[in-house]
Write a protein that holds these residues in place. Structure first.
Motif, PDB file in Angstrom:
ATOM      1  N   ASP A 304       5.778  -8.837  -7.296  1.00 31.90           N
ATOM      2  CA  ASP A 304       4.429  -8.292  -7.082  1.00 31.90           C
ATOM      3  C   ASP A 304       4.418  -7.184  -6.023  1.00 31.90           C
ATOM      4  O   ASP A 304       3.363  -6.706  -5.637  1.00 31.90           O
ATOM      5  CB  ASP A 304       3.467  -9.414  -6.688  1.00 31.90           C
ATOM      6  CG  ASP A 304       3.880 -10.114  -5.390  1.00 31.90           C
ATOM      7  OD1 ASP A 304       4.930  -9.741  -4.809  1.00 31.90           O
ATOM      8  OD2 ASP A 304       3.165 -11.034  -4.950  1.00 31.90           O
ATOM      9  N   GLY A 305       5.596  -6.806  -5.527  1.00 30.11           N
ATOM     10  CA  GLY A 305       5.660  -5.703  -4.566  1.00 30.11           C
ATOM     11  C   GLY A 305       5.436  -6.128  -3.129  1.00 30.11           C
ATOM     12  O   GLY A 305       5.459  -5.284  -2.222  1.00 30.11           O
ATOM     13  N   ARG A 306       5.237  -7.422  -2.889  1.00 35.04           N
ATOM     14  CA  ARG A 306       5.087  -7.872  -1.502  1.00 35.04           C
ATOM     15  C   ARG A 306       6.451  -8.305  -0.952  1.00 35.04           C
ATOM     16  O   ARG A 306       7.379  -8.595  -1.709  1.00 35.04           O
ATOM     17  CB  ARG A 306       4.081  -9.023  -1.415  1.00 35.04           C
ATOM     18  CG  ARG A 306       2.688  -8.609  -1.895  1.00 35.04           C
ATOM     19  CD  ARG A 306       1.673  -9.685  -1.621  1.00 35.04           C
ATOM     20  NE  ARG A 306       1.436  -9.857  -0.173  1.00 35.04           N
ATOM     21  CZ  ARG A 306       0.681 -10.839   0.334  1.00 35.04           C
ATOM     22  NH1 ARG A 306       0.118 -11.728  -0.463  1.00 35.04           N
ATOM     23  NH2 ARG A 306       0.503 -10.922   1.648  1.00 35.04           N
ATOM     24  N   LEU A 307       6.530  -8.336   0.369  1.00 35.65           N
ATOM     25  CA  LEU A 307       7.772  -8.731   1.027  1.00 35.65           C
ATOM     26  C   LEU A 307       7.729 -10.253   1.240  1.00 35.65           C
ATOM     27  O   LEU A 307       6.812 -10.767   1.874  1.00 35.65           O
ATOM     28  CB  LEU A 307       7.881  -7.991   2.359  1.00 35.65           C
ATOM     29  CG  LEU A 307       9.252  -7.809   2.990  1.00 35.65           C
ATOM     30  CD1 LEU A 307      10.255  -7.164   2.042  1.00 35.65           C
ATOM     31  CD2 LEU A 307       9.128  -6.982   4.270  1.00 35.65           C
ATOM     32  N   TYR A 308       8.716 -10.958   0.672  1.00 34.27           N
ATOM     33  CA  TYR A 308       8.757 -12.431   0.734  1.00 34.27           C
ATOM     34  C   TYR A 308       9.842 -12.888   1.705  1.00 34.27           C
ATOM     35  O   TYR A 308      10.949 -12.338   1.706  1.00 34.27           O
ATOM     36  CB  TYR A 308       9.038 -13.015  -0.658  1.00 34.27           C
ATOM     37  CG  TYR A 308       7.820 -13.049  -1.541  1.00 34.27           C
ATOM     38  CD1 TYR A 308       7.285 -11.867  -2.050  1.00 34.27           C
ATOM     39  CD2 TYR A 308       7.177 -14.254  -1.835  1.00 34.27           C
ATOM     40  CE1 TYR A 308       6.141 -11.890  -2.835  1.00 34.27           C
ATOM     41  CE2 TYR A 308       6.034 -14.281  -2.624  1.00 34.27           C
ATOM     42  CZ  TYR A 308       5.522 -13.106  -3.117  1.00 34.27           C
ATOM     43  OH  TYR A 308       4.390 -13.126  -3.878  1.00 34.27           O
ATOM     44  N   VAL A 408       7.770 -16.865   0.938  1.00 28.07           N
ATOM     45  CA  VAL A 408       6.322 -16.692   1.100  1.00 28.07           C
ATOM     46  C   VAL A 408       6.031 -15.219   1.398  1.00 28.07           C
ATOM     47  O   VAL A 408       6.799 -14.555   2.097  1.00 28.07           O
ATOM     48  CB  VAL A 408       5.784 -17.590   2.239  1.00 28.07           C
ATOM     49  CG1 VAL A 408       5.898 -19.061   1.865  1.00 28.07           C
ATOM     50  CG2 VAL A 408       6.494 -17.321   3.566  1.00 28.07           C
ATOM     51  N   PRO A 409       4.901 -14.700   0.874  1.00 28.44           N
ATOM     52  CA  PRO A 409       4.582 -13.278   1.078  1.00 28.44           C
ATOM     53  C   PRO A 409       4.079 -13.027   2.498  1.00 28.44           C
ATOM     54  O   PRO A 409       3.139 -13.678   2.952  1.00 28.44           O
ATOM     55  CB  PRO A 409       3.476 -13.019   0.041  1.00 28.44           C
ATOM     56  CG  PRO A 409       2.834 -14.354  -0.175  1.00 28.44           C
ATOM     57  CD  PRO A 409       3.899 -15.387   0.038  1.00 28.44           C
ATOM     58  N   ASN A 488       4.277  -0.116  -3.528  1.00 23.34           N
ATOM     59  CA  ASN A 488       2.929   0.182  -3.074  1.00 23.34           C
ATOM     60  C   ASN A 488       2.868  -0.049  -1.563  1.00 23.34           C
ATOM     61  O   ASN A 488       2.824  -1.192  -1.119  1.00 23.34           O
ATOM     62  CB  ASN A 488       1.946  -0.735  -3.812  1.00 23.34           C
ATOM     63  CG  ASN A 488       0.529  -0.494  -3.366  1.00 23.34           C
ATOM     64  OD1 ASN A 488       0.275   0.245  -2.416  1.00 23.34           O
ATOM     65  ND2 ASN A 488      -0.400  -1.137  -4.054  1.00 23.34           N
ATOM     66  N   PRO A 489       2.876   1.039  -0.777  1.00 21.83           N
ATOM     67  CA  PRO A 489       2.949   0.881   0.678  1.00 21.83           C
ATOM     68  C   PRO A 489       1.814   0.033   1.262  1.00 21.83           C
ATOM     69  O   PRO A 489       1.992  -0.582   2.316  1.00 21.83           O
ATOM     70  CB  PRO A 489       2.857   2.322   1.195  1.00 21.83           C
ATOM     71  CG  PRO A 489       3.205   3.195   0.039  1.00 21.83           C
ATOM     72  CD  PRO A 489       2.842   2.455  -1.203  1.00 21.83           C
ATOM     73  N   THR A 490       0.674  -0.044   0.577  1.00 21.63           N
ATOM     74  CA  THR A 490      -0.417  -0.855   1.132  1.00 21.63           C
ATOM     75  C   THR A 490      -0.076  -2.343   1.078  1.00 21.63           C
ATOM     76  O   THR A 490      -0.718  -3.152   1.736  1.00 21.63           O
ATOM     77  CB  THR A 490      -1.745  -0.624   0.379  1.00 21.63           C
ATOM     78  OG1 THR A 490      -1.595  -1.109  -0.961  1.00 21.63           O
ATOM     79  CG2 THR A 490      -2.127   0.846   0.373  1.00 21.63           C
ATOM     80  N   MET A 491       0.928  -2.710   0.277  1.00 18.21           N
ATOM     81  CA  MET A 491       1.321  -4.125   0.190  1.00 18.21           C
ATOM     82  C   MET A 491       2.336  -4.507   1.267  1.00 18.21           C
ATOM     83  O   MET A 491       2.690  -5.688   1.383  1.00 18.21           O
ATOM     84  CB  MET A 491       1.952  -4.395  -1.176  1.00 18.21           C
ATOM     85  CG  MET A 491       1.106  -3.935  -2.321  1.00 18.21           C
ATOM     86  SD  MET A 491       0.272  -5.306  -3.048  1.00 18.21           S
ATOM     87  CE  MET A 491       1.287  -5.552  -4.469  1.00 18.21           C
ATOM     88  N   LEU A 492       2.822  -3.525   2.007  1.00 24.99           N
ATOM     89  CA  LEU A 492       3.774  -3.849   3.072  1.00 24.99           C
ATOM     90  C   LEU A 492       3.080  -4.673   4.156  1.00 24.99           C
ATOM     91  O   LEU A 492       1.886  -4.482   4.407  1.00 24.99           O
ATOM     92  CB  LEU A 492       4.310  -2.558   3.710  1.00 24.99           C
ATOM     93  CG  LEU A 492       5.379  -1.786   2.943  1.00 24.99           C
ATOM     94  CD1 LEU A 492       5.541  -0.390   3.541  1.00 24.99           C
ATOM     95  CD2 LEU A 492       6.708  -2.534   2.966  1.00 24.99           C
ATOM     96  N   PRO A 493       3.820  -5.551   4.834  1.00 28.53           N
ATOM     97  CA  PRO A 493       3.225  -6.251   5.974  1.00 28.53           C
ATOM     98  C   PRO A 493       2.752  -5.226   7.006  1.00 28.53           C
ATOM     99  O   PRO A 493       3.363  -4.169   7.162  1.00 28.53           O
ATOM    100  CB  PRO A 493       4.384  -7.077   6.536  1.00 28.53           C
ATOM    101  CG  PRO A 493       5.409  -7.132   5.469  1.00 28.53           C
ATOM    102  CD  PRO A 493       5.229  -5.917   4.621  1.00 28.53           C
TER     103      PRO A 493
END
Ligand code: GTP
Ligand code: SPV
Ligand code: MN
Length: 605
Positions: A304-308, A408-409, A488-493
């Motif tokens: 999903d493009g998030r960092l887990y 976990v994201p 998607n940079p907005t999904m970065l922590p």
């Protein structure tokens, strides 16, 4: 030597490479016998009974700390030895300016000499282990060979070990060979000491071959090779090559009164508050924290493009002093459940443990040197780097998903240090690159977790200074690349910097810390959700004092303002230090970080 290493029938695996390596090490180190660790409880009973017999462990009172033991080390073997820690990359340039380096062949020659016959009179333990869940898509295996029963027992707490690991490894899985010896061979009939070790110590990493060789120390970070050696130094190289991050970070789950869940990862240098934050007991109603990890996080992008993030470990190896029902009740409850090893704390007369920060001391203790201790002693009862080693599953606030191989994201990453001045309680980075700059310039006062002077401010990028397995400039470049890798940079922590340790002119901590740090986490969450305002300062986005929830908190307005203050003079003094720090990396320092430094310089009045 028994035939166990030599005969494939006796070994609980048919993995040819593993069998060949065990045989080779046994031939070099000439142990009296070889034992394959199966990871069973019976094995734990045998190992601990034998260590009690040898005087290395003392069994604690069953009613107070069931199935738990007290150990004290040689007084010279109490912490990580950074001066003796080496990254033996083929090319010296790959180790960079922050690591000790020796050519792999030279180090292997030197250490082969040390290893020759070094296990004489001892048992050689073979410990198959896995960092992270065994049902991961790409499980990260290791096998530690050690001549220390204390290490074998500790590895069972800290990692997933034994037959289940061999079963998943099958015949051809890759594994990191991790060789450890205390370097104290026993001649025929020679009596052992309670803590064998050697004045000569080497903690060597071979990043290309993905091997670890450790000699001379029995202390945690030097001897439990799945921890810093594998999960940070070797794994950081794997992460560089494979597009993920191996970091010195806790992982926690924060749930707001409204039920919103956020996972937070936080990097603080050794003995700067990770275990405490990971097990935090919020002081605000309706907020809950659950623990996933207290020291190491491996992070990669999910579909999903998030960092887990996952925690590769299976136990806590935590700083004992300062741990108490008032500061970290969840650690205390984890320890009450027993099954733990305590090293270099004090022993009470009724078979329990004690350390500084645990309330009023009893009238008599046995201190970490094994000597009588009374409250009027001018010495500490416990070494400042004394540790508890305890299974993660006993943590009363363990998050159910701690074992999920998907991880976990992560919503937010915190970088923190121990600084008396300059660094505000919390500041948010303007974007990923600015956050990497915050991490790259992180600084902290040195602690007792490593041998050397305590309280000296040093740069500690991402709290990884002693743990980056390659060139630190490339490592910072890798962090920037992870930002670019995001679909998607907005999904970065979102990245934040924190400092629980700022002091007033009178030397007091300005912020109460511990459970009250939940108030800072609340502000972080409100920033993620867009509901808290911030001042756009030269160093980042800092809370207005009124946006920190102080309901029920006894902190003066003056102290809170001082904790949050961005002092232009202090920051101007930081610039030449950062410039000097960056200059050390030469052309390996990513240009974006010089740009960030320029931006900071120009923003300061
Ligand atoms: P390592 O295991 O070495 O990586 O350490 P760590 O980062 O997990 O640090 P830990 O949580 O064990 O804390 C180290 C020391 O800092 C302990 O003595 C704590 O009591 C103290 N400490 C932790 N959090 C706070 C805080 O918020 N404020 C203050 N003043 N002290 C803290
Ligand atoms: C640290 O020093 O960061 C620790 C303890 O977590 S050790 O295992 O010794 O590295
Ligand atoms: Mn640590």
């Amino acid at each position: 030597m028994t035939d166990m290493a030599m005969s494939p029938d006796a070994a609980p695996t048919t993995h040819p490479k593993l069998l060949a390596w065990v045989r080779e090490v046994a031939e070099l180190t000439t142990p009296a016998q070889v034992r394959w660790c199966d990871g069973s409880d019976e094995e734990w009973q045998r190992l601990t009974a034998q260590l009690v017999e040898a005087g290395t462990l003392v069994r604690l009172d069953e009613a107070k700390k069931p199935n738990s033991f007290w150990a004290r080390t040689d007084p010279s073997d109490v912490a990580r030895v950074e001066q003796q820690t080496f990254i033996c990359s083929a090319d010296e340039a790959d180790a960079g300016p922050t690591n000790n380096w020796m050519a792999p062949a030279d180090m292997k020659q030197l250490m082969t000499g040390l290893y020759r016959g070094c296990m004489a009179g001892r048992t050689m333990y073979v410990i198959p282990f896995c960092m992270g869940p065994l049902d991961a898509e790409d499980p990260k295996f290791g096998v530690e060979i050690t001549d220390s029963a204390y290490v074998a027992a500790s590895m069972k707490i800290m990692t997933r070990v034994g037959i289940p690991v061999l079963d998943v490894m099958g015949e051809d899985a890759d594994f990191v060979p991790a060789l450890h010896s205390v370097g104290a061979p026993l001649a025929d009939g020679q009596a052992d000491v309670i803590w064998p070790c050697n004045d000569t110590k080497y903690i060597a990493h071979f990043p290309e071959a993905r091997e670890i060789w450790s000699y001379g120390s029995g202390y945690g970070g030097n001897s439990l090779l799945g921890k810093k050696c594998y999960s940070l130094r070797i794994a950081s190289v794997m992460g560089r090559d494979e597009g993920w991050l191996a970091e010195h970070m806790l992982i926690l789950k924060l749930t707001s009164p409204g039920g919103a869940v956020h996972y937070i990862a936080a990097a603080f240098p050794s003995a700067c508050g990770k275990t405490n934050l990971a097990m935090l007991q919020p002081t605000m109603d309706g907020w809950t924290v659950e623990t996933l990890g207290d020291d190491i996080a491996w992070m990669r992008f999910g579909d999903d493009g998030r960092l887990y993030a996952i925690n590769p470990e299976y136990g806590f190896f935590g700083v004992a002093p300062g741990t108490d029902y008032a500061t970290n009740p969840n650690a205390m409850r984890t320890l009450e459940r027993g099954n733990s090893l305590f090293t270099n704390v004090a022993l009470t007369d009724d078979g329990d443990v004690f350390w500084e920060g645990m309330g009023t001391p009893p009238a008599h203790l046995t201190d970490w040197h094994g000597n009588d201790w009374t409250p009027d002693s001018d010495k500490l009862s416990s070494h400042p780097n004394s540790r508890f080693c305890t299974p993660i599953r006993q943590c009363p606030i363990l998050a159910a998903e701690y074992d999920d191989p998907r991880g976990v994201p992560i919503s937010a990453i915190l970088f923190g240090g121990r600084r008396k001045t300059t660094i505000p309680l919390v500041a948010q980075a303007r974007d990923w690159n600015h956050g990497v700059f915050m991490g790259a310039t992180l600084s902290s006062e040195t602690t007792a977790a490593a041998v050397g002077q305590v309280g000296v401010v040093r740069r500690d990028p991402m709290a990884m200074l002693p743990f980056i397995g390659y060139h630190a400039g490339d490592y910072l470049g890798h962090w920037l690349a992870i930002g670019k890798q995001a679909d998607n940079p907005t999904m970065l922590p979102k990245i934040f910097q924190v400092n629980w340790f700022r002091r007033g002119a009178d030397g007091r901590f300005l912020w109460p810390g511990y459970g009250e740090n939940s108030r800072v986490l609340k502000w972080v969450i409100e920033r993620l959700e867009g509901t808290a305002d911030a001042v756009d300062t030269p160093i980042g986005l800092v809370p207005y004092p009124a946006t920190i929830d102080t309901d029920g908190l006894e902190v003066t307005d003056a102290d809170l303002a001082a904790a949050l203050h961005v002092d232009a003079d202090e920051w101007r003094a930081e610039i030449p230090q950062i410039t000097e720090w960056f200059t050390r990396f030469g052309d390996k320092l990513p240009a974006q970080l010089w740009t960030e430094l320029d931006t900071l310089t120009h923003r300061l009045p």
